[in-house]
Design an enzyme around this catalytic site. Structure first.
Site, PDB file in Angstrom:
ATOM      1  N   ASP A 353      46.890  43.194 100.925  1.00 62.21           N
ATOM      2  CA  ASP A 353      48.330  43.344 100.920  1.00 62.21           C
ATOM      3  C   ASP A 353      48.879  42.340  99.914  1.00 62.21           C
ATOM      4  OD1 ASP A 353      50.896  44.151 101.763  1.00 62.21           O
ATOM      5  OD2 ASP A 353      50.992  42.500 103.191  1.00 62.21           O
ATOM      6  N   ASP A 720       6.129  35.082 115.181  1.00 62.84           N
ATOM      7  CA  ASP A 720       7.577  35.099 115.428  1.00 62.84           C
ATOM      8  C   ASP A 720       8.145  33.686 115.418  1.00 62.84           C
ATOM      9  OD1 ASP A 720       7.771  37.808 115.543  1.00 62.84           O
ATOM     10  OD2 ASP A 720       7.712  37.950 117.727  1.00 62.84           O
TER      11      ASP A 720
END
Length: 877
Positions: A353, A720
């Site tokens: 805007d 992991d």
């Protein structure tokens, strides 16, 4: 009053109101605006004396209360269930249950812990839910002055109904969407709805048929605006969720659409599910048929499924996003929705805007010019004295002049000048005057107002202290100066004066004294750009982010502001043009257009969706009520420090400080986050795929299982853990120079090309263990050898895949990542000789094995680097 969770269709006419009843409401508003007052009253079943109480009560029961629609809150249980419905979560839950049923409690605990962490974090993030509709509702909890049974009364806004006659005065908030029946000097501030910083005048006359945007209609006033000055009588057309304001509330509640990041995670999840769906049954059948132990085959297949599942993905994603959010918080940026961080980095188009975002959101005195158009301190001084001693309602222009507070002391405005009289402003004369007396007793009338009205009263001009009679040819040039300023988007007023000796102790002045004035010059006002706007846009351009301006303001002011911030305006598109465009036409035009002006809220949303259909990741930055639908539709909604509450609630990211330079940091942080998430995905998926590819082949020719289920899970758990420090890793600077989006096709190609490389060295390990160390009859040694090689190669490959450069030489991992890698391979080697070796099925490895392993690791790293370099050149990064 509840509304359904329905997102407005992007195909609706842009002039329509957002929300379910938009088309009908827009047509009705246009009809009421074009009709005369008597016709409007007749169609609404009303009269100048208002509705009767009985009729008002009847209508209230029929149409409901004048309240903004709000979404029924989702219960905590339903919100929790919606988070569990994620396909990756469901997959992990299924594997956890199967692990429990088969007695593998360690695997079950690991999987369930990851599920709980991911779901709980997401649950609490969403509990800070968007309550934009509640904010909208709170803004309208007032009373209105209306006429019923011929009498005026103050009535709660809730009880307004279509057909009610209302009175409006300065300071009032417009209580519904109304048609003006009569007005006197009515000016409304509707900046929150349209983005126009200056008040707009409203009149009672029927509107022209040429006007299509309801917000541009001169005789309609909308809920959400307020009266700056004047008064009016109006009739209510729409109340509650049928108002323009209410329809905006309807458009920002409900389920938010998935962003590009959400879609990317889901696509990757389903890709891995497809791999599992193919690989796991194959492993199960091959081992069952070849070894005739179906229970053992099933347990091994379950371990393979866990190995293929990227169970750390929720943690890696959440930690990366949280780390990015904390980094932005240190820069005074609130990240309301964690996923927005990645979308910030993926953003390739930022729509913004104008008012309050690129600009300061307030009127500023930009220029004070003499009659030749040159800067003049004298003009500023006279203008300040006029506004300082003006006692009427000070408008935005007066406030902009009075912002020069230093002049009060410099001019001694209160000590050296005494106000004698005032000729107030009216909308016929379009000017006002104050008369001040200086220390010598000289009375000076200072007049400011509309250029034409003031100049028509001037018989002379002053220039460099000399008073000169007005010459027609010079007068035309002075008018051209004002016209040029207006053409650049300035609001221009003229300033003149007249010196008169004091006639008495209490002289009285009137309009007739506003004659034979001396023109001083002009005051030019504008909502100027923020100081950091130009530099911020320049930096975004350097990061390959295109910027487009979407504003409700007019194209002249917009073009001027864009020029001021260094943004070229090659093409612009008006809301009236968008009205007539199909979705396909708008999508084509949107890519080539940089400036959009005179837009309604629905226009902004349509432009956002049109660009998204062209494959762009969209950011939208806004601050007003009219920006809320676009903020929600964008992949990342950004509001600024001066935004209204509703815009902040509709956004994902809030900039707490005035500087726009933080946009660059947000983009870079988003790209870092995405870079580290993609590292995990590439490493985990390609490594797991390569290992499982090896498992399928080994299962076909080995007389025993290639690795025990507990060893598969231990290997996966250690790997992991080695990746938990990926969020601490740095991302190469050249990787941050352009937007990064999910490209599942490239990830799939990466898995298919890089994954099998590990299989090559797995098969070399098989050959070594079987023929060098004679493991045909020693499965325990075989399991140990492959476990160690698999863990070492997977951990090493983190450092090769994490960068597009040469690892360790041109780009090094972060210290935590290097440290965890060393710890994990050390733990893996230690397990083979530890007290846990028997439990895990390990035995010590011969010394020669470690020499072979070192050679394989070196060859593996070189081959992977070569293939990675070729892959990046062939398919792009």
């Amino acid at each position: 009053m509840e509304i359904s969770k329905k997102t407005p269709s992007a195909s609706q006419s842009p002039g329509n109101l957002p929300g379910g009843n938009g088309a009908h409401s827009s047509v009705e508003l246009l009809e009421k605006a074009r009709a005369d007052a008597d016709t409007v009253l007749r169609e609404l079943g009303s009269q100048p004396g208002g509705l009767s109480e009985a009729e008002a009560d009847s209508r209230l029961k029929r149409v409901g209360t004048n309240e903004i629609a709000r979404e029924k809150r989702q219960s905590a249980l339903m919100r929790l269930l919606s988070n569990i419905k994620n396909p990756l979560v469901l997959l992990l839950l299924a594997l956890g249950v199967l692990s429990y049923l088969t007695g593998d409690l360690r695997a079950m605990v690991v999987i369930f812990v990851m599920v709980v962490l991911g779901v709980v974090l997401r649950f609490f993030q969403e509990m800070r839910a968007d309550n934009a509709a509640e904010k909208l509702k709170a803004m309208v909890s007032n009373t209105a002055t209306l006429v019923r049974d011929g009498k005026e009364a103050e009535v709660s806004l809730k009880k307004l109904v279509p057909g009610d006659i209302i009175r409006l005065a300065a300071g009032d908030m417009v209580p519904a969407d109304v048609r003006v029946l009569s007005a006197k000097d009515l000016f409304l501030n509707q900046v929150a709805l349209t983005g126009e910083a200056l008040p707009v005048e409203k009149k009672a006359a029927p509107a022209s048929a040429d006007v299509q945007n309801p917000l541009d209609l001169p005789n309609l006033c909308f809920l959400g605006s307020n009266v700056e000055s004047g008064s009016a009588t109006a009739v209510v057309i729409h109340t509650g969720d049928r108002t323009y304001f209410g329809s905006l509330a309807a458009s920002i509640v409900g389920q938010r659409e998935l962003t590009s990041f959400d879609k990317g995670v889901n696509k990757f999840t389903w890709l891995m599910i497809c791999f599992i769906a193919v690989m796991v049954p194959a492993v199960f059948l091959i081992n069952g048929l070849s070894k005739h132990n179906w229970l053992e085959a099933f347990l091994f297949a379950m371990a393979v499924a866990v190995g293929l599942t990227p169970e750390m993905l929720p943690m890696i994603v959440t930690v990366n996003l949280s780390k990015g959010a904390l980094a932005m918080a240190r820069k005074k940026v609130i990240v309301k929705r964690l996923n927005a961080i990645q979308n910030f980095g993926a953003m390739d188009v930022l729509c913004t805007d104008k008012t309050g975002t690129l600009t300061q959101g307030k009127i500023v005195l930009e220029k004070h010019l003499d009659v030749r158009g040159d800067p003049s301190e004298e003009v500023l001084h006279y203008g300040y004295l006029n506004s300082y001693h003006h006692t009427g309602l000070k408008n935005l222009l007066d406030e902009a002049i009075l912002d020069h507070e230093e002049l009060e002391e410099r001019l001694k405005a209160n000590e050296k000048y005494r106000k004698i009289d005032e000729i107030p402003f009216d909308f016929v004369r379009r000017r006002m005057s104050v008369i001040v007396e200086d220390e010598t007793g000289l009375n000076t009338l200072i007049c400011k107002g509309a250029v034409d009205e003031v100049m028509s009263l001037c018989t002379a001009v002053t220039l460099h202290g000399e008073v000169i009679a007005v010459a027609p040819e010079h007068d035309a040039k002075r008018r051209q100066i004002a016209d040029d300023l207006n053409g650049q988007g300035f609001r221009v007023i003229a300033l003149a004066y007249k010196e008169m000796p004091g006639a008495s102790d209490n002289p009285v002045y009137s309009v007739k004294d506003e004659s034979d004035l001396i023109l001083l010059g002009f005051l030019a006002f504008l909502d100027p750009p923020k100081d950091t706007a130009a530099e911020a846009l320049k930096r975004l351009h350097g990061l390959n982010v295109d910027v487009k301006v979407l504003t409700g303001d007019n194209e002249i002011i917009t073009a001027y502001i864009c020029k001021e911030v260094g943004m070229p305006v090659e093409h612009h598109l008006l809301g009236s043009r968008i009205e007539a465009m199909s979705e396909t036409e708008l999508a084509e035009a949107a890519s080539a257009t940089s400036v959009y002006a005179r837009l309604a809220p629905a226009h902004k949303e349509r432009v956002i969706r049109a660009l998204q259909r062209k494959g762009h990741v969209l950011g939208f930055m806004g601050d007003g009520i009219n920006d809320a639908p676009a903020l929600k539709a964008a992949d990342v909604g950004i509001s600024v420090d001066s935004a209204v509450d509703i815009a902040k609630e509709s956004s994902d990211i809030i900039l707490l400080e005035n500087s726009l330079l933080v946009l660059e940091q947000g983009v870079l942080e988003g790209r870092r986050v995405f870079g580290n998430i993609v590292k995990y995905i590439k490493m985990a998926a390609s490594s797991n795929f390569g290992n499982m590819f090896s498992v399928v082949g080994a299962s076909a020719f080995l007389p025993f299982l290639p690795m025990l289920p507990i060893q598969v899970l231990t290997n996966n758990l250690l790997y992991d853990f080695s990746q938990t420090t990926i969020p601490t890793d740095e991302v190469d600077a050249d990787w941050l120079t352009r937007p990064r989006q999910w490209t599942i096709g490239k990830i799939l190609h990466f898995i298919l090309f890089i994954g099998p490389i590990s299989s090559i060295f797995d098969y070399l390990t098989f050959f070594m263990m079987l023929y060098v160390f004679n493991c045909w009859q020693n499965p325990v040694l075989f399991h140990t050898g492959w476990f160690v090689e698999s863990l070492f190669t997977q951990t090493l490959i983190i450092h090769v895949i994490r960068t597009n450069k040469i690892p360790f030489i041109e780009s090094r991992a972060s210290r935590p990542l290097i440290l965890t890698s060393l710890i994990i391979v050390s733990v893996g080697a230690w397990l083979t000789v530890s007290p846990l070796a028997g439990t895990l099925g390990f035995v010590p490895l011969p010394p020669m094995y470690w020499l072979f392993l070192a050679a394989m690791l070196l060859c593996y790293a070189i081959l992977t680097q070569v293939v990675k370099t070729w892959f990046n050149r062939r398919f792009g990064e």
